[in-house]
Design an enzyme around this catalytic site. Structure first.
Site, PDB file in Angstrom:
ATOM      1  N   GLY A 136       0.860  -1.187   0.000  1.00 54.68           N
ATOM      2  CA  GLY A 136       0.000   0.000   0.000  1.00 54.68           C
ATOM      3  C   GLY A 136       0.890   1.227   0.000  1.00 54.68           C
ATOM      4  N   ARG A 266      -1.582  15.611  -6.514  1.00 52.58           N
ATOM      5  CA  ARG A 266      -2.156  15.638  -5.160  1.00 52.58           C
ATOM      6  C   ARG A 266      -3.098  16.813  -4.902  1.00 52.58           C
ATOM      7  NH1 ARG A 266       3.139  12.896  -2.539  1.00 52.58           N
ATOM      8  NH2 ARG A 266       2.326  10.797  -2.777  1.00 52.58           N
ATOM      9  N   GLN A 302     -21.175  32.066  21.292  1.00 58.54           N
ATOM     10  CA  GLN A 302     -19.818  32.102  20.732  1.00 58.54           C
ATOM     11  C   GLN A 302     -19.282  30.697  20.507  1.00 58.54           C
ATOM     12  OE1 GLN A 302     -16.882  34.244  22.934  1.00 58.54           O
ATOM     13  NE2 GLN A 302     -17.589  36.245  22.224  1.00 58.54           N
ATOM     14  N   ILE A 361     -22.591  20.417  15.368  1.00 58.58           N
ATOM     15  CA  ILE A 361     -23.477  21.592  15.320  1.00 58.58           C
ATOM     16  C   ILE A 361     -24.917  21.163  15.022  1.00 58.58           C
ATOM     17  CG2 ILE A 361     -23.993  23.690  13.955  1.00 58.58           C
ATOM     18  CD1 ILE A 361     -20.911  24.126  13.853  1.00 58.58           C
ATOM     19  N   GLU A 387      -4.440   7.927  -2.079  1.00 59.17           N
ATOM     20  CA  GLU A 387      -3.491   8.829  -2.759  1.00 59.17           C
ATOM     21  C   GLU A 387      -2.360   9.236  -1.815  1.00 59.17           C
ATOM     22  OE1 GLU A 387      -3.673  10.445  -6.070  1.00 59.17           O
ATOM     23  OE2 GLU A 387      -4.871   8.678  -6.442  1.00 59.17           O
TER      24      GLU A 387
HETATM   25  C1  LIG Z   1     -11.641   3.644  -1.301  1.00 59.55           C
HETATM   26  C2  LIG Z   1     -10.254   3.428  -1.753  1.00 59.55           C
HETATM   27  C3  LIG Z   1      -9.928   3.659  -3.097  1.00 59.55           C
HETATM   28  C4  LIG Z   1      -8.619   3.435  -3.551  1.00 59.55           C
HETATM   29  N1  LIG Z   1      -8.342   3.573  -4.891  1.00 59.55           N
HETATM   30  C5  LIG Z   1      -7.136   3.142  -5.358  1.00 59.55           C
HETATM   31  C6  LIG Z   1      -6.891   3.048  -6.769  1.00 59.55           C
HETATM   32  O1  LIG Z   1      -7.737   3.406  -7.586  1.00 59.55           O
HETATM   33  N2  LIG Z   1      -5.707   2.527  -7.187  1.00 59.55           N
HETATM   34  C7  LIG Z   1      -4.749   2.117  -6.310  1.00 59.55           C
HETATM   35  O2  LIG Z   1      -3.695   1.661  -6.759  1.00 59.55           O
HETATM   36  N3  LIG Z   1      -4.931   2.206  -4.972  1.00 59.55           N
HETATM   37  C8  LIG Z   1      -6.109   2.701  -4.473  1.00 59.55           C
HETATM   38  N4  LIG Z   1      -6.342   2.756  -3.115  1.00 59.55           N
HETATM   39  C9  LIG Z   1      -5.288   2.299  -2.196  1.00 59.55           C
HETATM   40  C10 LIG Z   1      -4.733   3.405  -1.306  1.00 59.55           C
HETATM   41  O3  LIG Z   1      -3.906   4.256  -2.036  1.00 59.55           O
HETATM   42  C11 LIG Z   1      -4.021   2.716  -0.132  1.00 59.55           C
HETATM   43  O4  LIG Z   1      -5.033   2.198   0.719  1.00 59.55           O
HETATM   44  C12 LIG Z   1      -3.126   3.644   0.629  1.00 59.55           C
HETATM   45  O5  LIG Z   1      -2.004   3.980  -0.144  1.00 59.55           O
HETATM   46  C13 LIG Z   1      -2.650   3.053   1.969  1.00 59.55           C
HETATM   47  O6  LIG Z   1      -2.169   1.753   1.823  1.00 59.55           O
HETATM   48  P1  LIG Z   1      -2.681   0.604   2.816  1.00 59.55           P
HETATM   49  O7  LIG Z   1      -4.152   0.651   2.809  1.00 59.55           O
HETATM   50  O8  LIG Z   1      -2.018  -0.658   2.412  1.00 59.55           O
HETATM   51  O9  LIG Z   1      -2.175   1.051   4.234  1.00 59.55           O
HETATM   52  P2  LIG Z   1      -0.731   0.784   4.876  1.00 59.55           P
HETATM   53  O10 LIG Z   1       0.330   1.209   3.919  1.00 59.55           O
HETATM   54  O11 LIG Z   1      -0.688  -0.605   5.385  1.00 59.55           O
HETATM   55  O12 LIG Z   1      -0.747   1.789   6.088  1.00 59.55           O
HETATM   56  C14 LIG Z   1      -1.385   1.498   7.323  1.00 59.55           C
HETATM   57  C15 LIG Z   1      -1.075   2.635   8.296  1.00 59.55           C
HETATM   58  O13 LIG Z   1       0.337   2.692   8.534  1.00 59.55           O
HETATM   59  C16 LIG Z   1       0.833   3.988   8.232  1.00 59.55           C
HETATM   60  N5  LIG Z   1       2.186   3.909   7.689  1.00 59.55           N
HETATM   61  C17 LIG Z   1       2.644   3.059   6.720  1.00 59.55           C
HETATM   62  N6  LIG Z   1       3.939   3.294   6.467  1.00 59.55           N
HETATM   63  C18 LIG Z   1       4.313   4.320   7.269  1.00 59.55           C
HETATM   64  C19 LIG Z   1       5.532   5.036   7.470  1.00 59.55           C
HETATM   65  N7  LIG Z   1       6.639   4.762   6.762  1.00 59.55           N
HETATM   66  N8  LIG Z   1       5.548   6.034   8.394  1.00 59.55           N
HETATM   67  C20 LIG Z   1       4.434   6.324   9.114  1.00 59.55           C
HETATM   68  N9  LIG Z   1       3.246   5.694   8.955  1.00 59.55           N
HETATM   69  C21 LIG Z   1       3.190   4.711   8.043  1.00 59.55           C
HETATM   70  C22 LIG Z   1      -0.153   4.546   7.208  1.00 59.55           C
HETATM   71  O14 LIG Z   1      -0.095   5.958   7.160  1.00 59.55           O
HETATM   72  C23 LIG Z   1      -1.458   4.014   7.730  1.00 59.55           C
HETATM   73  O15 LIG Z   1      -1.951   4.829   8.761  1.00 59.55           O
HETATM   74  C24 LIG Z   1      -7.620   3.022  -2.637  1.00 59.55           C
HETATM   75  C25 LIG Z   1      -7.953   2.808  -1.290  1.00 59.55           C
HETATM   76  C26 LIG Z   1      -9.248   2.976  -0.854  1.00 59.55           C
HETATM   77  C27 LIG Z   1      -9.566   2.669   0.580  1.00 59.55           C
END
Ligand SMILES: Cc1cc2nc3c(=O)[nH]c(=O)nc-3n(C[C@H](O)[C@H](O)[C@H](O)COP(=O)(O)OP(=O)(O)OC[C@H]3O[C@@H](n4cnc5c(N)ncnc54)[C@H](O)[C@@H]3O)c2cc1C
Length: 407
Positions: A136, A266, A302, A361, A387
């Site tokens: 990911g 982005r 407020q 709210i 992304e």
């Molecule tokens: C609805 C949806 C649509 C999507 N569409 C697409 C698409 O069209 N094409 C595509 O290719 N992908 C797509 N994605 C994939 C998306 O880009 C990934 O889910 C995202 O990049 C995170 O990867 P992961 O889910 O494996 O999380 P992980 O990489 O496993 O991360 C899990 C947690 O660990 C944290 N983490 C990981 N590494 C580090 C680090 N080095 N330092 C600090 N924190 C870290 C992350 O920030 C996160 O909080 C989509 C995802 C969703 C949910």
């Protein structure tokens, strides 16, 4: 002394904004709750957008090349103000189109991008497949392999992609695969999988927390054969790139070019988040003015008014970051402090903050599906995940400002 600096979008941008706002208000917003519940791709709405020219290659190309830089952010903000799930169903194709525009030859761009959109009478969508179950944030870990069958000049793809927006329902899939696993990300290449190619199938379709009108699924590649012409950029360019990588030579600026592509895309995602935030803010402002408790509108307190002041301030700040980054991209300014990542990070976190405040709210009403802020809050959550997660954006910014290999 020059006086060319301006914060005003031009007449062309304002005309596009008003046109899209009308579509978002009249067509998208009224349908949002229904498609959220159905959790299905809203084909009739995509088709309507196509008939009006809002879902078309021409429209996005015009906005993409708009010299002001704000064509795409303005378009995204308005569509997602209407609804994020339907918005993503409409613009999800552009992810795959941008991958072909960024990496393809002129011939590949001319062949594949029109097929991604289809025609107003026969609309199609496209998918960009990079993420995998074990890759990911760590894109370098992807396992999908592409092997060249030289005798036939075909590439054979095997692997499982996940989280693909429009995965399995797309006409054209763009797949990132490894051609040389020893080279990590430098051994990756992108391939077009043409419509109807045997061996590509949809795996699990995910049931999601938000953006439920946008289809997200696994894509299984089982011995998928594509012609050599489907390798984006062509074989010669790939061979040169791999040879350099194997010799350990880094062409100066190469990393920067890849980074610049991400940085440039982005802000568009940030603009989507701003659309959601603005929509929730408007509902909350209206509610706070009209809802009475203790004999006066709740905004007279407020405590409530300041919440709205913070919401609006953060939305405007996020938009300024997005517009700055978009302007930098179109004017080829280097992203020395990862300004593209900054804009996506701040806009994504703003959408989560603002929609949560909006629910508060609206009190009990905010917690129900009778009012749209509950859906907007669910939709906003993806903006710190896809992304590039918020943590990954911070990593990119931290590396850019420090020059250090922060992990
Ligand atoms: C609805 C949806 C649509 C999507 N569409 C697409 C698409 O069209 N094409 C595509 O290719 N992908 C797509 N994605 C994939 C998306 O880009 C990934 O889910 C995202 O990049 C995170 O990867 P992961 O889910 O494996 O999380 P992980 O990489 O496993 O991360 C899990 C947690 O660990 C944290 N983490 C990981 N590494 C580090 C680090 N080095 N330092 C600090 N924190 C870290 C992350 O920030 C996160 O909080 C989509 C995802 C969703 C949910």
């Amino acid at each position: 002394m020059s006086s060319t600096f301006s914060m005003d979008p031009g007449a062309d941008q304002l005309a596009v904004r008003d046109w899209l706002h009308g579509f978002a208000a009249d067509v998208i917003r009224p349908a949002a709750a229904e498609w959220d519940e159905r959790e299905e791709t809203p084909w009739p709405i995509i088709q309507e957008a196509a008939k009006l020219g809002i879902y078309s290659l021409d429209f996005y190309a015009q906005q993409y090349f708009d010299p002001s830089g704000v064509g795409i952010p303005i378009a995204m903000e308005e569509l997602f103000w209407g609804d994020a799930g339907i918005g993503l169903a409409i613009v999800g194709t552009t992810l795959a189109a941008v991958a072909v525009l960024a990496n393809g030859t002129d011939e590949q761009i001319g062949t594949w991008t029109p097929q991604m959109f289809g025609t107003p009478d026969d609309v199609k969508v496209a998918a960009f497949c990079s993420s995998e179950p074990d890759a990911g944030s760590d894109v370098g870990a992807l396992r999908t392999r592409a092997v060249h069958d030289e005798a036939k000049d075909e590439w054979v793809l095997n692997g499982t992609k996940t989280w693909a927006t429009n995965g399995g329902i797309a006409a054209v899939h763009v797949v990132v695969a490894s051609v040389d696993p020893e080279l990590g990300t430098r051994g990756h290449a992108s391939f077009v999988v043409p419509p109807g190619t045997p061996g590509l199938s949809q795996g699990q379709k995910f049931k999601k927390h938000g953006i439920r009108a946008s289809h997200t699924a696994e894509v299984v590649l089982d011995g998928v054969r594509v012609p050599g012409s489907c390798l984006l950029g062509g074989k010669e360019k790939l061979d040169e790139r791999l040879a350099r990588a194997r010799e350990g030579v880094r062409r100066s600026g190469r990393g920067n070019a890849a980074m610049a592509t991400f940085e440039a895309s982005r802000p568009a995602v940030g603009a989507q988040a701003i659309g959601i935030a603005r929509a929730a803010y408007e509902v909350a402002l209206d509610y706070a003015r009209t809802r009475e408790q203790f004999g006066r509108p709740i905004i007279d307190n407020q405590g409530v008014a300041f919440q709205l002041a913070d919401m609006r301030t953060r939305i405007d700040a996020a938009r300024l970051l997005v517009w700055r980054a978009s302007w930098m991209a179109v004017n080829n300014r280097p992203f020395e402090a990862a300004e593209g990542s900054m804009s996506k990070l701040y806009a994504g976190e703003t959408a989560k903050f603002v929609t949560a405040q909006a629910m508060q709210i609206l009190g009990g009403n905010g917690f129900t599906r009778e009012y749209p802020v509950e859906r907007m809050h669910r939709d906003s959550a993806i903006y710190s995940i896809f992304e590039g997660t918020s943590e990954i954006q911070r990593l990119v910014i931290a590396r850019a400002i420090s020059g250090m290999p922060i992990r």
